[in-house]
Design a protein around this motif. Structure first.
Motif, PDB file in Angstrom:
ATOM      1  N   THR A 199       0.970   4.290   5.360  1.00 14.58           N
ATOM      2  CA  THR A 199       1.660   3.343   6.456  1.00 14.58           C
ATOM      3  C   THR A 199       0.889   2.861   7.372  1.00 14.58           C
ATOM      4  OG1 THR A 199       3.423   5.183   6.106  1.00 14.58           O
ATOM      5  CG2 THR A 199       3.447   4.027   8.386  1.00 14.58           C
ATOM      6  N   LYS A 200      -0.185   3.567   7.823  1.00 16.59           N
ATOM      7  CA  LYS A 200      -1.121   2.921   8.909  1.00 16.59           C
ATOM      8  C   LYS A 200      -1.924   1.706   8.054  1.00 16.59           C
ATOM      9  CE  LYS A 200      -0.226   5.711  12.308  1.00 16.59           C
ATOM     10  NZ  LYS A 200       0.802   5.294  13.616  1.00 16.59           N
ATOM     11  N   LEU A 201      -2.278   1.827   6.832  1.00 16.16           N
ATOM     12  CA  LEU A 201      -3.116   0.806   6.500  1.00 16.16           C
ATOM     13  C   LEU A 201      -2.233  -0.367   6.333  1.00 16.16           C
ATOM     14  CD1 LEU A 201      -5.248   2.749   3.887  1.00 16.16           C
ATOM     15  CD2 LEU A 201      -6.381   1.272   5.681  1.00 16.16           C
ATOM     16  N   GLY A 202      -0.926  -0.103   5.821  1.00 11.45           N
ATOM     17  CA  GLY A 202      -0.027  -1.177   5.477  1.00 11.45           C
ATOM     18  C   GLY A 202       0.148  -2.131   6.963  1.00 11.45           C
TER      19      GLY A 202
ATOM     20  N   LEU B 211      -6.830   6.540  -5.486  1.00  7.57           N
ATOM     21  CA  LEU B 211      -8.320   6.005  -4.918  1.00  7.57           C
ATOM     22  C   LEU B 211      -9.067   7.352  -4.415  1.00  7.57           C
ATOM     23  CD1 LEU B 211      -7.229   2.941  -3.256  1.00  7.57           C
ATOM     24  CD2 LEU B 211      -8.748   2.835  -5.197  1.00  7.57           C
ATOM     25  N   ASN B 212      -8.359   8.155  -4.143  1.00  2.90           N
ATOM     26  CA  ASN B 212      -8.956   9.360  -3.688  1.00  2.90           C
ATOM     27  C   ASN B 212      -7.725  10.701  -3.894  1.00  2.90           C
ATOM     28  OD1 ASN B 212      -9.852  11.855  -2.235  1.00  2.90           O
ATOM     29  ND2 ASN B 212      -9.901  10.837  -0.137  1.00  2.90           N
ATOM     30  N   ALA B 213      -8.119  11.355  -5.080  1.00  3.80           N
ATOM     31  CA  ALA B 213      -7.088  12.341  -5.241  1.00  3.80           C
ATOM     32  C   ALA B 213      -6.998  13.561  -4.456  1.00  3.80           C
ATOM     33  CB  ALA B 213      -7.458  12.838  -6.930  1.00  3.80           C
TER      34      ALA B 213
ATOM     35  N   VAL C  11       0.202   9.544   2.830  1.00  3.62           N
ATOM     36  CA  VAL C  11       1.804   8.973   3.439  1.00  3.62           C
ATOM     37  C   VAL C  11       1.062   8.435   4.763  1.00  3.62           C
ATOM     38  CG1 VAL C  11       3.935   9.117   4.395  1.00  3.62           C
ATOM     39  CG2 VAL C  11       3.333  10.275   2.214  1.00  3.62           C
ATOM     40  N   THR C  12       0.669   8.976   5.665  1.00  6.30           N
ATOM     41  CA  THR C  12       0.131   8.309   6.723  1.00  6.30           C
ATOM     42  C   THR C  12      -0.782   7.319   6.558  1.00  6.30           C
ATOM     43  OG1 THR C  12       0.565  10.457   8.249  1.00  6.30           O
ATOM     44  CG2 THR C  12      -1.126   8.849   8.996  1.00  6.30           C
TER      45      THR C  12
ATOM     46  N   ILE D   7       0.956  -1.214  -0.049  1.00  9.45           N
ATOM     47  CA  ILE D   7      -0.185   0.026  -0.100  1.00  9.45           C
ATOM     48  C   ILE D   7       0.805   1.196   0.074  1.00  9.45           C
ATOM     49  CG2 ILE D   7      -1.699   1.158   1.198  1.00  9.45           C
ATOM     50  CD1 ILE D   7      -2.693  -1.273   2.243  1.00  9.45           C
ATOM     51  N   THR D   8       0.806   1.914  -1.180  1.00  8.48           N
ATOM     52  CA  THR D   8       1.536   3.158  -1.051  1.00  8.48           C
ATOM     53  C   THR D   8       0.959   4.227  -1.184  1.00  8.48           C
ATOM     54  OG1 THR D   8       1.477   3.121  -3.625  1.00  8.48           O
ATOM     55  CG2 THR D   8       3.249   1.702  -2.805  1.00  8.48           C
ATOM     56  N   PRO D   9       1.555   5.742  -1.028  1.00 11.46           N
ATOM     57  CA  PRO D   9       1.074   6.583  -1.253  1.00 11.46           C
ATOM     58  C   PRO D   9       0.327   7.175  -2.366  1.00 11.46           C
ATOM     59  CG  PRO D   9       3.018   7.256  -0.011  1.00 11.46           C
ATOM     60  CD  PRO D   9       2.867   5.717  -0.503  1.00 11.46           C
ATOM     61  N   ASP D  10       0.974   6.420  -3.498  1.00 11.69           N
ATOM     62  CA  ASP D  10       0.454   6.604  -4.941  1.00 11.69           C
ATOM     63  C   ASP D  10      -1.035   5.971  -5.093  1.00 11.69           C
ATOM     64  OD1 ASP D  10       2.311   8.214  -5.845  1.00 11.69           O
ATOM     65  OD2 ASP D  10       3.592   6.430  -6.741  1.00 11.69           O
ATOM     66  N   LEU D  11      -1.033   4.634  -4.447  1.00 11.31           N
ATOM     67  CA  LEU D  11      -2.591   3.871  -4.452  1.00 11.31           C
ATOM     68  C   LEU D  11      -3.341   4.910  -3.745  1.00 11.31           C
ATOM     69  CD1 LEU D  11      -4.147   1.434  -4.889  1.00 11.31           C
ATOM     70  CD2 LEU D  11      -3.257   0.580  -2.546  1.00 11.31           C
ATOM     71  N   ILE D  12      -3.129   5.394  -2.562  1.00  9.82           N
ATOM     72  CA  ILE D  12      -4.094   6.156  -1.697  1.00  9.82           C
ATOM     73  C   ILE D  12      -4.497   7.278  -2.625  1.00  9.82           C
ATOM     74  CG2 ILE D  12      -4.415   7.741   0.281  1.00  9.82           C
ATOM     75  CD1 ILE D  12      -4.042   4.807   0.702  1.00  9.82           C
TER      76      ILE D  12
END
Length: 203
Positions: A22-25, A10-12, A18-19, A2-7
């Motif tokens: 990190t927390k989801l991963g 999914l939600n521009a 970043v947080t 799970i990367t910031p790019d994925l986040i």
């Protein structure tokens, strides 16, 4: 995984990818949710539910919309107007007396929160116990990324949703998350995005 790019994909408009990543991963790893197809389904469902931002349920409704969302509870304009623009009264009206909400004010106190929009005293008690936090005494802990992610993972596991995700059955996953099929097309769209970023072949 799970990367910031994925986040961001999914939600521009995500305020802190970043947080969130990190927390989801971390939370998903703690709960054994590491298969790419499972991660794709879970992150896309959370993106639909909350935009991957732990938040409170938005209970600001106009009367007309209340009649559409809860037609059995608001069969007339007069009934709807009594709760329109009043989130606390609305929550106590639509959630009171169910989902373990037995005390005055429970509907508001245990309204939807977190990444998965956990709702109801029973759920707050159950999932708080599973992740080791007292969500009855401190329901706003769900507004933290770490706690929200742990609860989302625990909710997913308790409902055995990985078995549907591994069959790539977004309809059954959605029913497990939502109780119905609300927003199914948007969830499909988000799932396709997550799959692309995680390198999961589309079926």
């Amino acid at each position: 995984m799970i990367t910031p790019d994925l986040i961001r994909a999914l939600n521009a408009r995500h305020p802190d990818p970043v947080t969130a990543a990190t927390k989801l991963g971390w939370a998903f790893g703690q709960q054994g949710l590491t298969h790419p197809l499972v991660v794709a389904h879970l992150t896309s469902q959370l993106a639909h539910e909350s935009g991957l931002v732990p938040k409170e349920e938005n209970l600001h409704y106009r009367a007309e919309r209340l009649m559409q969302v809860w037609p059995a509870r608001f069969p007339t304009m007069a009934a709807a107007q009594a709760c329109a623009g009043n989130p606390e009264r609305l929550a106590n009206t639509v959630y009171g007396g169910r989902m373990g909400n037995t005390q005055p004010g429970d509907g508001w106190r245990f309204r939807g929160r977190g990444l998965i929009q956990l709702t109801g005293r029973s759920n707050y008690e159950t999932y708080g116990r599973l992740v080791g936090f007292d969500l009855i005494a401190k329901p706003d802990l769900l507004l933290q990324y770490g706690v929200g992610a742990l609860v989302a993972g625990a909710y997913w596991n308790a409902r055995g949703l990985s078995r549907h995700a591994l069959r790539d059955d977004v309809t059954r996953v959605t029913e497990g998350i939502n109780g119905g099929r609300n927003g199914l097309e948007d969830r499909r769209r988000l799932l396709a995005i997550a799959k692309r970023h995680l390198g999961v072949p589309s079926t």
